[in-house]
Enzyme design. Sequence first.
Site, PDB file in Angstrom:
ATOM      1  N   ASN A  35       0.797  -1.235   0.000  1.00  0.00           N
ATOM      2  CA  ASN A  35       0.000   0.000   0.000  1.00  0.00           C
ATOM      3  C   ASN A  35       0.827   1.282   0.000  1.00  0.00           C
ATOM      4  OD1 ASN A  35      -2.369  -1.513   0.035  1.00  0.00           O
ATOM      5  ND2 ASN A  35      -2.349  -1.646   2.277  1.00  0.00           N
ATOM      6  N   LYS A  37       3.809   4.129  -1.267  1.00  0.00           N
ATOM      7  CA  LYS A  37       4.146   4.810  -2.515  1.00  0.00           C
ATOM      8  C   LYS A  37       5.500   4.337  -3.033  1.00  0.00           C
ATOM      9  CE  LYS A  37       5.389   9.415  -4.226  1.00  0.00           C
ATOM     10  NZ  LYS A  37       4.922   9.181  -5.594  1.00  0.00           N
ATOM     11  N   LYS A  39       5.602   1.905  -6.019  1.00  0.00           N
ATOM     12  CA  LYS A  39       5.472   0.701  -6.854  1.00  0.00           C
ATOM     13  C   LYS A  39       5.661   1.047  -8.345  1.00  0.00           C
ATOM     14  CE  LYS A  39       1.383   0.058  -5.091  1.00  0.00           C
ATOM     15  NZ  LYS A  39       1.418   1.118  -4.035  1.00  0.00           N
ATOM     16  N   THR A  40       4.856   1.981  -8.826  1.00  0.00           N
ATOM     17  CA  THR A  40       4.948   2.345 -10.240  1.00  0.00           C
ATOM     18  C   THR A  40       6.295   2.999 -10.540  1.00  0.00           C
ATOM     19  OG1 THR A  40       2.569   2.528 -10.516  1.00  0.00           O
ATOM     20  CG2 THR A  40       3.907   3.790 -12.032  1.00  0.00           C
ATOM     21  N   THR A  41       6.733   3.902  -9.663  1.00  0.00           N
ATOM     22  CA  THR A  41       8.030   4.554  -9.889  1.00  0.00           C
ATOM     23  C   THR A  41       9.148   3.511  -9.853  1.00  0.00           C
ATOM     24  OG1 THR A  41       7.867   5.230  -7.588  1.00  0.00           O
ATOM     25  CG2 THR A  41       7.560   6.944  -9.227  1.00  0.00           C
ATOM     26  N   ARG A  49      16.588   1.679 -15.933  1.00  0.00           N
ATOM     27  CA  ARG A  49      17.880   1.027 -15.672  1.00  0.00           C
ATOM     28  C   ARG A  49      18.260   0.153 -16.869  1.00  0.00           C
ATOM     29  NH1 ARG A  49      18.802  -1.890  -9.997  1.00  0.00           N
ATOM     30  NH2 ARG A  49      19.401   0.225  -9.451  1.00  0.00           N
ATOM     31  N   PHE A  89     -12.039   4.108 -21.044  1.00  0.00           N
ATOM     32  CA  PHE A  89     -12.078   3.288 -19.843  1.00  0.00           C
ATOM     33  C   PHE A  89     -12.354   4.147 -18.606  1.00  0.00           C
ATOM     34  CE2 PHE A  89     -10.250   0.934 -16.353  1.00  0.00           C
ATOM     35  CZ  PHE A  89     -10.658  -0.359 -16.613  1.00  0.00           C
ATOM     36  N   TRP A  91     -13.095   3.701 -14.284  1.00  0.00           N
ATOM     37  CA  TRP A  91     -13.304   2.846 -13.119  1.00  0.00           C
ATOM     38  C   TRP A  91     -14.744   2.998 -12.608  1.00  0.00           C
ATOM     39  CZ3 TRP A  91      -9.586  -0.138 -13.820  1.00  0.00           C
ATOM     40  CH2 TRP A  91      -8.262   0.276 -13.935  1.00  0.00           C
ATOM     41  N   GLU A 126       0.233  -1.831 -12.649  1.00  0.00           N
ATOM     42  CA  GLU A 126      -1.115  -1.969 -12.060  1.00  0.00           C
ATOM     43  C   GLU A 126      -1.853  -3.219 -12.557  1.00  0.00           C
ATOM     44  OE1 GLU A 126      -1.225   0.259  -9.823  1.00  0.00           O
ATOM     45  OE2 GLU A 126      -0.225   2.034 -10.602  1.00  0.00           O
TER      46      GLU A 126
HETATM   47  P1  ATP Z   1       3.957   5.872  -7.401  1.00  0.00           P
HETATM   48  O1  ATP Z   1       3.306   5.965  -8.768  1.00  0.00           O
HETATM   49  O2  ATP Z   1       4.187   7.234  -6.835  1.00  0.00           O
HETATM   50  O3  ATP Z   1       5.165   4.988  -7.408  1.00  0.00           O
HETATM   51  P2  ATP Z   1       2.395   3.710  -6.386  1.00  0.00           P
HETATM   52  O4  ATP Z   1       2.404   3.144  -7.733  1.00  0.00           O
HETATM   53  O5  ATP Z   1       3.144   2.978  -5.324  1.00  0.00           O
HETATM   54  O6  ATP Z   1       2.891   5.213  -6.420  1.00  0.00           O
HETATM   55  P3  ATP Z   1      -0.502   3.571  -6.416  1.00  0.00           P
HETATM   56  O7  ATP Z   1      -1.189   2.679  -5.461  1.00  0.00           O
HETATM   57  O8  ATP Z   1      -0.418   3.153  -7.838  1.00  0.00           O
HETATM   58  O9  ATP Z   1       0.942   3.905  -5.817  1.00  0.00           O
HETATM   59  O10 ATP Z   1      -1.167   4.982  -6.308  1.00  0.00           O
HETATM   60  C1  ATP Z   1      -0.860   6.016  -7.189  1.00  0.00           C
HETATM   61  C2  ATP Z   1      -1.019   7.378  -6.526  1.00  0.00           C
HETATM   62  O11 ATP Z   1      -1.459   7.287  -5.190  1.00  0.00           O
HETATM   63  C3  ATP Z   1       0.306   8.167  -6.461  1.00  0.00           C
HETATM   64  O12 ATP Z   1       0.006   9.510  -6.728  1.00  0.00           O
HETATM   65  C4  ATP Z   1       0.762   8.022  -5.041  1.00  0.00           C
HETATM   66  O13 ATP Z   1       1.462   9.157  -4.536  1.00  0.00           O
HETATM   67  C5  ATP Z   1      -0.523   7.849  -4.286  1.00  0.00           C
HETATM   68  N1  ATP Z   1      -0.315   6.950  -3.143  1.00  0.00           N
HETATM   69  C6  ATP Z   1       0.451   5.856  -3.086  1.00  0.00           C
HETATM   70  N2  ATP Z   1       0.428   5.284  -1.863  1.00  0.00           N
HETATM   71  C7  ATP Z   1      -0.395   6.053  -1.107  1.00  0.00           C
HETATM   72  C8  ATP Z   1      -0.853   6.013   0.258  1.00  0.00           C
HETATM   73  N3  ATP Z   1      -0.439   5.059   1.094  1.00  0.00           N
HETATM   74  N4  ATP Z   1      -1.706   6.997   0.666  1.00  0.00           N
HETATM   75  C9  ATP Z   1      -2.113   7.945  -0.174  1.00  0.00           C
HETATM   76  N5  ATP Z   1      -1.739   8.044  -1.469  1.00  0.00           N
HETATM   77  C10 ATP Z   1      -0.889   7.116  -1.942  1.00  0.00           C
HETATM   78 MG    MG Z   2       1.052   2.615  -9.118  1.00  0.00          MG
END
Ligand code: ATP
Ligand code: MG
Length: 194
Positions: A35, A37, A39-41, A49, A89, A91, A126
């Site tokens: 949960n 932040k 994952k995507t980055t 890389r 699309f 949600w 995702e």
């Molecule tokens: P990022 O894209 O920054 O790497 P993520 O892929 O880990 O984030 P997602 O679950 O895909 O996170 O959510 C995408 C968005 O939600 C991003 O803008 C991120 O900053 C935000 N986010 C991620 N984790 C949290 C959290 N625990 N609480 C609130 N917002 C979050």
């Molecule tokens: Mg993400």
Amino acid sequence: MSYNPKKQAQHKEHVDQAIEKAQEERGQVLVITGNGKGKTTGGFGTLFRALGHQQKVAAVQFVKGDLECGERNLLEQLNVPVHTMNTGFSWNSEDKEVDKQAAQIAWQAAKSFITDPSLDLVLLDELTYMITWGFIELDDIITTLKQRPTEMSVVITGRAAHRELKEYADTISEVRPEKHAFHQGLKARQGLDW
Ligand code: ATP
Ligand code: MG
């Protein structure tokens, strides 16, 4: 904890020994879930890389295509193939079948990347939600991953990764949210959050 050069050298020795023990060399499946932040980055970071080593990469984003995304902008400039689910699309759509169809089209793009022997790395950003929502069959995903070219690595991101997907993965990172700006009322920021 103070810096101790002796301990650092010992640690390096342990790491070197572990590296030496590793015998098998092949592409790998990495799952970045949880949960927090990053994952995507983290997924795109791995892609960049590989690009830095002149490897060939591709990405599929299992998210709404009209959301801005800095990484996608950059990859398009570099002529890296990126498939994003079509903009129709939503949600919030009332029609689950429409959403499922968009997911299926994205999955077909993903499949064509995963079966392409010229690619070194494929990012499926995702993807985990597509399994959770029943838009893409888990068995189809696992079978496709198993049949990928030996040298290809695949990075999968998203919350709540399915147990079976995790069983198949070589590496799983669980990102834990210790603190997030959002919960202090801070707005999501261009360049930091998308
Ligand atoms: P990022 O894209 O920054 O790497 P993520 O892929 O880990 O984030 P997602 O679950 O895909 O996170 O959510 C995408 C968005 O939600 C991003 O803008 C991120 O900053 C935000 N986010 C991620 N984790 C949290 C959290 N625990 N609480 C609130 N917002 C979050
Ligand atoms: Mg993400």
